[in-house]
Design an enzyme around this catalytic site. Structure first.
Site, PDB file in Angstrom:
ATOM      1  N   GLN A 177       0.813  -1.222   0.000  1.00 22.81           N
ATOM      2  CA  GLN A 177       0.000   0.000   0.000  1.00 22.81           C
ATOM      3  C   GLN A 177       0.847   1.273   0.000  1.00 22.81           C
ATOM      4  OE1 GLN A 177      -3.177   0.251  -0.507  1.00 22.81           O
ATOM      5  NE2 GLN A 177      -3.804  -1.881  -0.251  1.00 22.81           N
ATOM      6  N   SER A 197       3.351  -4.586  -5.173  1.00 24.87           N
ATOM      7  CA  SER A 197       2.434  -5.252  -6.110  1.00 24.87           C
ATOM      8  C   SER A 197       1.957  -4.285  -7.187  1.00 24.87           C
ATOM      9  CB  SER A 197       1.252  -5.811  -5.314  1.00 24.87           C
ATOM     10  OG  SER A 197       0.316  -6.412  -6.171  1.00 24.87           O
ATOM     11  N   HIS A 199      -0.860  -4.243  -9.282  1.00 25.74           N
ATOM     12  CA  HIS A 199      -2.233  -3.794  -9.566  1.00 25.74           C
ATOM     13  C   HIS A 199      -2.726  -2.698  -8.621  1.00 25.74           C
ATOM     14  CE1 HIS A 199      -4.763  -5.887  -6.432  1.00 25.74           C
ATOM     15  NE2 HIS A 199      -3.682  -6.635  -6.344  1.00 25.74           N
ATOM     16  N   THR A 235       7.779 -19.712 -16.057  1.00 25.67           N
ATOM     17  CA  THR A 235       8.012 -18.758 -17.144  1.00 25.67           C
ATOM     18  C   THR A 235       7.495 -17.378 -16.745  1.00 25.67           C
ATOM     19  OG1 THR A 235       7.850 -20.516 -18.760  1.00 25.67           O
ATOM     20  CG2 THR A 235       7.519 -18.277 -19.586  1.00 25.67           C
ATOM     21  N   CYS A 321      -9.768  -6.793   0.782  1.00 29.85           N
ATOM     22  CA  CYS A 321      -8.820  -7.832   0.368  1.00 29.85           C
ATOM     23  C   CYS A 321      -9.208  -9.178   0.954  1.00 29.85           C
ATOM     24  CB  CYS A 321      -7.411  -7.486   0.817  1.00 29.85           C
ATOM     25  SG  CYS A 321      -6.815  -5.987   0.062  1.00 29.85           S
TER      26      CYS A 321
END
Ligand code: PLP
Length: 381
Positions: A177, A197, A199, A235, A321
């Site tokens: 955050q 993160s 997104h 990958t 979340c």
């Protein structure tokens, strides 16, 4: 009906420039970054360019960036991976961590580790005195988040890290955050590992990173082809990683403007809340500029969130979340808030594209909905 998004701590829309950066990697033939041919080399270069962008955004070296699929994976990797090279002693996590920290810490109990929580005060800040006394017992890892997803309250991570290091423990911080909302510097925070993160910062879902001090021994969660220096096989998600890098670069360039803009919206919003008899959490201490977490007496947060959704406003109740949103927020309970008050909690988290006009309209709707729901409750009583 116009729909307004005020839930930026849950996730954010893909930035159009980030989309442009990603599209070629989805549209055209791209290679596996481990392949030796030109396609593979092109993909490898793109991943390494993104790694440099991510490193730059958080004051780290490229060599410290390990890409993962999401913040949840990076947090699990930090806790389980770092502990597996440490003695089976206690693991301290703050009482307000995201479940993707507390649950792996609890899971490690089956291997002899002891998971204990560090208390927070009524403002939602880790109590350094409590931590100091807990650190007198042998401790393998301390994990405290930089900024809380619900209240936005910011912790004294460098100070906590110093205490953890002195006690011989590794220190991790979940900065999911904090990235893009605050100036973020891995070295200054003095931690061994840090999670971020994509997104949450207008990047795509499917990319995140653990920033790791190279001197720390860590056990991978995924074993396989040895990608990410053997620390995260699989990958690489080239398109998502490219987008994460682009989002990091934009976020760094816009961070100051973002902070001033969202704080002005939050101030406007909370001034409006003053007339509504609500309780705002964490407002006495340093918070993320964009976050307001409040509770209305006598109204369930869930009910208010659904009523506001019908009016075209996307906000969150408790932790968005968490999939189990009927329980009162564990963050508020840890702050000593009564469960009935905690059940009324609503989170509004602003973003760079929100406007003062949207906030003014929202305040009027919020006022009406609170009055309407209170009348309904009074009739039912
Ligand atoms: N940590 C915090 C503080 C969060 O707010 C979130 C949000 O979901 C996560 C970790 C998990 O990140 P991700 O959604 O990338 O798995």
């Amino acid at each position: 009906m116009a729909s307004v998004y005020f839930d930026h701590n849950a996730t954010t829309a893909l930035d159009s420039n980030v989309l442009e950066a990603i599209l070629p990697w989805l549209r055209e033939q791209s290679g596996n970054p481990t392949s030796r041919h030109a396609y593979g080399r092109h993909s490898r270069d793109a991943v390494e360019h993104a790694r440099a962008q991510v490193a730059e955004a958080c004051g780290a070296y490229s060599s410290q960036v390990i890409f993962t699929s999401c913040g949840t994976e990076a947090n699990n990797f930090a806790v389980k991976g770092m502990l597996s090279h440490r003695p089976a002693a206690q693991v301290l996590t703050s009482a307000i961590e995201h479940p993707c920290i507390t649950r792996p810490a609890l899971a490690m109990q089956s291997q002899g580790y002891i998971s204990r929580q560090i208390a927070v005060d009524a403002n939602g800040k880790v109590t350094l005195e409590a931590l100091k006394s807990q650190l007198t017992a042998p401790t393998s890892l301390v994990s405290v988040m930089l900024a809380n997803n619900e209240t936005g309250v910011i912790q004294e991570i460098a100070e906590i890290a110093e205490m953890a290091r002195t006690a011989g423990a590794f220190m991790h911080t979940d900065a999911v955050q904090g990235l893009a909302k605050l100036p973020l510097n891995f070295t200054d925070l003095n931690v061994h590992a840090m999670t971020i993160s994509s997104h949450k910062i207008h990047g795509p879902q499917g990319a995140a990173a653990l920033i790791l001090d190279k001197r720390v021994d860590i056990q991978p969660l995924l074993h396989g082809g040895g990608q990410e220096k053997g620390l995260r096989s699989g990958t690489e998600n080239v398109a998502a990683i490219v987008g994460f890098g682009a989002a990091c670069e934009l976020a760094t360039a816009n961070q100051k403007h973002y902070a001033v803009h969202t704080q002005a919206l939050r101030d406007q919003f909370e001034q409006g809340l003053n007339t509504l008899k609500v309780r705002v959490f964490g407002s006495n201490v340093t918070r993320l500029p964009n976050t307001s977490f409040f509770s209305v007496d006598g109204i369930e947060g869930e009910t208010l969130v659904m009523a506001l959704d019908r009016q075209g406003y996307a906000v969150a109740s408790g932790s968005a979340c968490s999939s189990d949103s009927t329980e009162p927020s564990h963050v508020l309970l840890a702050m000593g808030v009564h469960a009935d008050v905690a059940r009324g909690a609503v989170r509004v988290s602003f973003g760079a594209n929100n406007t003062a006009a949207q906030v003014a309209d929202f305040l009027a709707i919020l006022r009406n909905e609170i009055l309407r729901l209170k009348q309904l409750t009074a009739i039912a009583a």
